[in-house]
Design an enzyme around this catalytic site. Structure first.
Site, PDB file in Angstrom:
ATOM      1  N   HIS A  74      14.162 -36.705 -17.934  1.00  0.00           N
ATOM      2  CA  HIS A  74      13.485 -37.993 -18.171  1.00  0.00           C
ATOM      3  C   HIS A  74      14.546 -38.958 -18.669  1.00  0.00           C
ATOM      4  CE1 HIS A  74       9.441 -36.039 -18.079  1.00  0.00           C
ATOM      5  NE2 HIS A  74      10.177 -34.981 -18.433  1.00  0.00           N
ATOM      6  N   GLU A 123       3.581 -25.925 -18.864  1.00  0.00           N
ATOM      7  CA  GLU A 123       4.559 -26.004 -19.963  1.00  0.00           C
ATOM      8  C   GLU A 123       3.810 -25.546 -21.219  1.00  0.00           C
ATOM      9  OE1 GLU A 123       5.735 -30.005 -21.029  1.00  0.00           O
ATOM     10  OE2 GLU A 123       7.434 -29.328 -22.252  1.00  0.00           O
ATOM     11  N   ASP A 142      15.622 -31.750 -19.227  1.00  0.00           N
ATOM     12  CA  ASP A 142      14.373 -32.389 -19.681  1.00  0.00           C
ATOM     13  C   ASP A 142      14.633 -33.669 -20.486  1.00  0.00           C
ATOM     14  OD1 ASP A 142      11.652 -32.690 -19.766  1.00  0.00           O
ATOM     15  OD2 ASP A 142      11.234 -30.987 -21.067  1.00  0.00           O
ATOM     16  N   ASP A 143      14.849 -33.536 -21.790  1.00  0.00           N
ATOM     17  CA  ASP A 143      15.120 -34.692 -22.659  1.00  0.00           C
ATOM     18  C   ASP A 143      16.335 -34.356 -23.524  1.00  0.00           C
ATOM     19  OD1 ASP A 143      12.545 -36.376 -22.177  1.00  0.00           O
ATOM     20  OD2 ASP A 143      11.822 -34.353 -22.583  1.00  0.00           O
ATOM     21  N   HIS A 173      15.061 -32.161 -13.266  1.00  0.00           N
ATOM     22  CA  HIS A 173      14.035 -32.422 -14.288  1.00  0.00           C
ATOM     23  C   HIS A 173      14.718 -33.027 -15.511  1.00  0.00           C
ATOM     24  CE1 HIS A 173      10.260 -30.777 -16.572  1.00  0.00           C
ATOM     25  NE2 HIS A 173      10.731 -31.876 -17.152  1.00  0.00           N
TER      26      HIS A 173
HETATM   27  N1  HPA Z   1       6.613 -32.676 -20.940  1.00  0.00           N
HETATM   28  C1  HPA Z   1       5.723 -33.646 -20.777  1.00  0.00           C
HETATM   29  N2  HPA Z   1       6.033 -34.932 -20.861  1.00  0.00           N
HETATM   30  C2  HPA Z   1       7.285 -35.267 -21.111  1.00  0.00           C
HETATM   31  C3  HPA Z   1       8.252 -34.315 -21.312  1.00  0.00           C
HETATM   32  C4  HPA Z   1       7.903 -32.935 -21.206  1.00  0.00           C
HETATM   33  O1  HPA Z   1       8.709 -32.001 -21.348  1.00  0.00           O
HETATM   34  N3  HPA Z   1       9.411 -34.982 -21.557  1.00  0.00           N
HETATM   35  C5  HPA Z   1       9.126 -36.300 -21.490  1.00  0.00           C
HETATM   36  N4  HPA Z   1       7.841 -36.488 -21.224  1.00  0.00           N
HETATM   37 ZN    ZN Z   2       9.738 -32.975 -18.579  1.00  0.00          ZN
END
Ligand code: HPA
Ligand code: ZN
Length: 333
Positions: A18, A199, A277-278, A16
């Site tokens: 992006h 989330e 994630d990011d 996971h």
């Molecule tokens: N959630 C939803 N969209 C996203 C996320 C996330 O954590 N990171 C990048 N786009």
């Molecule tokens: Zn994500």
């Protein structure tokens, strides 16, 4: 720091992440300059100061703005190579990365430019570091079903380069059911499927991801804990949750790391994994996420190994390769 050496040494898979969320400010400045694009910041420090998010939407606004400087194939290549370098440092040996084509095609960047840059980086990373990877194409859920269908149509020409489709962006008000038909078509076309659910959104969205989208994994899913029946279902089906601890902290899904439920979920038998994630926006890559929960939740060596094993079990690599990595971890002394 608890178990730092073990965390560093364990082979891990990231499921996971992006790719647009790995965009470090330094690289963003460099690419903005060479593409002669103005960005609303004058220094790296100023960019980082802008990163004080209070929810998913306040993050997404900045995240989409950052992606605006990506224009050429080389830009996408450089972005992905910078991430792979972090993988090499963190002993992430396999990664399944999300990309958001609509963020780019809606600005007039060709789908082909995005995918060529990313796949070239994937090939080079395997040559240079032995890191394997897959691409997962996400639909932006704040956009229409029709736009998602158009994106899927474009992806069909690149089927052999995209292993799965996913669903990301603003969760509240955009339930998985909105994309039921798109996901059915994607499955028919042979894509595996994943979706962000639970989330910020309620447990109900996780049910929908399972029942309507028929996902192979749930991204985040931490709010599933609010529904005991749902938890039982996840445990029974050994459904992986790709959990992102530092993301949850930064976006205020949890108030502090000590309250994170990843250890409770693991102890109940939910198939949880750790992910970043990011990472450029949330303060850390894979090992930083492991360190954060190991410290805050007092994780044992066995639990850390289990999380690493789970990451391979939940991945889309061949059973044979999975077993190779899992055995390495199990034989750890
Ligand atoms: N959630 C939803 N969209 C996203 C996320 C996330 O954590 N990171 C990048 N786009
Ligand atoms: Zn994500």
């Amino acid at each position: 720091m608890r178990h730092l050496e073990l965390i560093k040494a364990l082979p891990k898979a990231e499921l996971h992440v992006h790719i647009e969320g790995t965009f470090e400010p330094e690289l963003m400045f460099a690419i903005a300059q060479r593409n002669a694009i103005e960005i609303p910041y004058t220094s790296v420090e100023e960019v980082r100061q802008a990163y004080n998010f209070h929810n998913l939407q306040s993050f997404l606004d900045i995240y989409y703005a950052g992606a605006n400087v990506l224009i050429h194939e080389q830009d996408f290549y450089d972005l992905a190579m910078a991430y792979f370098e972090k993988c090499a440092e963190d002993h992430v040996v396999h990664t399944e990365m999300f990309f958001d084509p609509q963020t780019h095609t809606d600005r007039g960047i060709a789908f082909d430019v995005v995918i060529q840059g990313l796949t070239r980086a994937c090939r080079d990373a395997e040559q240079k570091w032995g890191i394997t990877s897959h691409l997962i194409m996400c639909f932006l859920r704040h956009l229409s079903e029709e736009a998602a269908f158009e994106t899927l149509e474009q992806a069909l020409a690149y089927k052999d380069q995209i292993i799965a489709v996913g669903l990301d962006s603003s969760e509240m008000g955009h339930p998985p059911s909105k994309f039921e038909r798109v996901f059915a078509k994607a499955r028919d076309e042979g894509f595996l499927v994943v979706a962000h659910a639970g989330e910020e959104g309620p447990a109900e969205y996780v049910w929908e991801a399972l029942d309507l989208l028929k996902v192979n994994r749930v991204d985040h899913g931490v709010r599933s804990e609010e529904d005991p029946q749902l938890l039982q279902r996840l445990i029974q089906e050994k459904m992986p949750l790709t959990v992102c601890p530092l993301s949850n902290l930064k976006l205020c899904v949890v108030d502090d790391m000590q309250q994170h439920n990843i250890r409770r979920l693991l102890q109940q038998g939910v198939h949880v994994t750790v992910n970043s994630d990011d990472p450029s926006y949330f303060g850390g890559y894979m090992n930083d996420n492991f360190i954060a929960i190991a410290d805050a939740l007092d994780l044992t060596e066995q639990e850390l190994k289990q999380l690493a094993i789970n990451s391979f079990e939940a991945s889309f690599i061949s059973d044979q390769t999975k077993q190779k990595w899992i055995q390495k971890i199990q034989n750890w002394v």
